[in-house]
Design an enzyme around this catalytic site. Structure first.
Site, PDB file in Angstrom:
ATOM      1  CB  SER A   1      19.121  10.504  16.801  1.00 38.84           C
ATOM      2  OG  SER A   1      19.978  10.188  15.707  1.00 38.84           O
TER       3      SER A   1
ATOM      4  CG  ASP B   1      14.385   5.710  15.787  1.00 38.00           C
ATOM      5  OD1 ASP B   1      14.364   6.397  15.723  1.00 38.00           O
ATOM      6  OD2 ASP B   1      16.032   4.457  15.327  1.00 38.00           O
TER       7      ASP B   1
ATOM      8  CG  HIS C   1      19.200   1.961  15.102  1.00 43.65           C
ATOM      9  ND1 HIS C   1      18.177   2.557  14.488  1.00 43.65           N
ATOM     10  CD2 HIS C   1      18.882   0.759  14.259  1.00 43.65           C
ATOM     11  CE1 HIS C   1      17.426   2.374  13.574  1.00 43.65           C
ATOM     12  NE2 HIS C   1      17.730   1.042  13.990  1.00 43.65           N
TER      13      HIS C   1
ATOM     14  CG  MET D   1      22.253   5.675   8.501  1.00 43.39           C
ATOM     15  SD  MET D   1      21.691   6.693   8.135  1.00 43.39           S
ATOM     16  CE  MET D   1      20.443   6.830   9.336  1.00 43.39           C
TER      17      MET D   1
ATOM     18  CG  MET E   1      12.903   0.773  12.294  1.00 41.88           C
ATOM     19  SD  MET E   1      14.010   2.081  13.252  1.00 41.88           S
ATOM     20  CE  MET E   1      14.072   3.724  11.941  1.00 41.88           C
TER      21      MET E   1
ATOM     22  CG  MET F   1      19.423   1.735  10.937  1.00 40.39           C
ATOM     23  SD  MET F   1      18.067   2.817  10.470  1.00 40.39           S
ATOM     24  CE  MET F   1      19.748   3.964  11.639  1.00 40.39           C
TER      25      MET F   1
ATOM     26  CG  HIS G   1      19.331   6.205  18.572  1.00 40.05           C
ATOM     27  ND1 HIS G   1      18.908   5.183  19.404  1.00 40.05           N
ATOM     28  CD2 HIS G   1      19.795   6.426  17.099  1.00 40.05           C
ATOM     29  CE1 HIS G   1      18.178   3.890  18.749  1.00 40.05           C
ATOM     30  NE2 HIS G   1      18.779   5.069  16.852  1.00 40.05           N
TER      31      HIS G   1
ATOM     32  CG  ASP H   1      20.288   6.527  14.073  1.00 40.00           C
ATOM     33  OD1 ASP H   1      19.714   5.858  13.866  1.00 40.00           O
ATOM     34  OD2 ASP H   1      19.522   7.951  14.570  1.00 40.00           O
TER      35      ASP H   1
END
Ligand code: DX5
Ligand code: ZN
Length: 224
Positions: A11, A178, A69, A40, A140, A71, A36, A38
């Site tokens: 990530s 993760d 991913h 957010m 997670m 979130m 990866h 992330d």
């Protein structure tokens, strides 16, 4: 039991955001399988990272599959942007929407692989109806929102459960973990059924990242 390979998805959250293209190059040079990413939104989780434009802009700089991913709350509202940005896998959180099925099918219909994530407090039973359409189930193993946290060992049970269910019911998903993944837990994770390991801080703290992934692989397979 079928033959399984362990895949690595480092990530870029574990790297400095001042130089994302060098982080991308380091991930590729280390022999990783995916990158990866992330995302957010400051609502589903408190922090904000980046959105679809960032992913679209870095997309041409790597050959690797982009493992996105999300979130974010209501991922179905922004699914199309991440599809258009060049994601290869899009994972949404089961806790983030009432429309998980729709969001996952949007990805699949566009030829993008679809993942469903569960927080440490969410049981496997919560995503039961989605197991059939999931290419990935992301467990997670920390609370989502930050890199560099400690692995929550209780989450291991869910990896085992997902692996048993896959064998008994013939599901096709891969199991991804993760958060807090390191040399200390990779063997148990792989033995319990993990296919994809996300590594943020454990990867970026190493100077020889290729050697690190090789050591992780050997440790997972019980060869070290
Ligand atoms: C946490 C993110 C992770 C994070 C993992 O919310 O989803 O992908 O980058 O970082 P480490 O490996 O440092 O726990
Ligand atoms: Zn992640």
């Amino acid at each position: 039991m079928r033959e399984r390979n362990l895949l690595f998805s480092p990530s870029i959250l574990g790297a400095s955001f001042s130089a994302p293209l060098s982080a991308l190059a380091e991930i590729e040079a280390a022999g990783a399988d995916f990158v990866h990413l992330d995302v957010m939104d400051g609502s589903f989780v408190p922090e904000i990272t980046f959105g679809a434009k960032f992913i679209r802009d870095i997309r041409p700089h790597s050959e690797l599959v982009f493992d996105v991913h999300l979130m974010v709350d209501h991922p179905e509202r922004m699914m199309q942007s991440f599809i258009d940005a060049g994601a290869g896998i899009i994972t949404i959180h089961s806790e983030s929407t009432e429309h998980a099925w729709r969001a996952m099918m949007m990805a699949r219909d566009a030829g993008v692989e679809s993942g469903i994530a569960i927080n440490p407090g969410t049981p496997v039973s919560f995503i039961e109806p989605l197991l059939d359409i999931a290419d990935y189930v992301l467990v997670m193993t920390v609370n989502p929102g930050w890199g560099g946290q400690s692995f929550i060992p209780e989450c291991m049970k869910k990896v085992e459960e997902l692996s048993l269910r896959r064998d008994s019911d013939g599901y096709g998903y891969l199991i991804e973990v993760d958060g807090g993944v390191s040399m200390a837990n990779i063997r148990e994770l792989f033995q319990k059924g993990v296919d994809v390991a996300v590594t943020g801080s454990s990867f970026f703290r190493e100077s020889d990242k290729g050697a690190f992934l090789e050591r992780m692989r050997r440790e997972a397979e019980g060869l070290s």
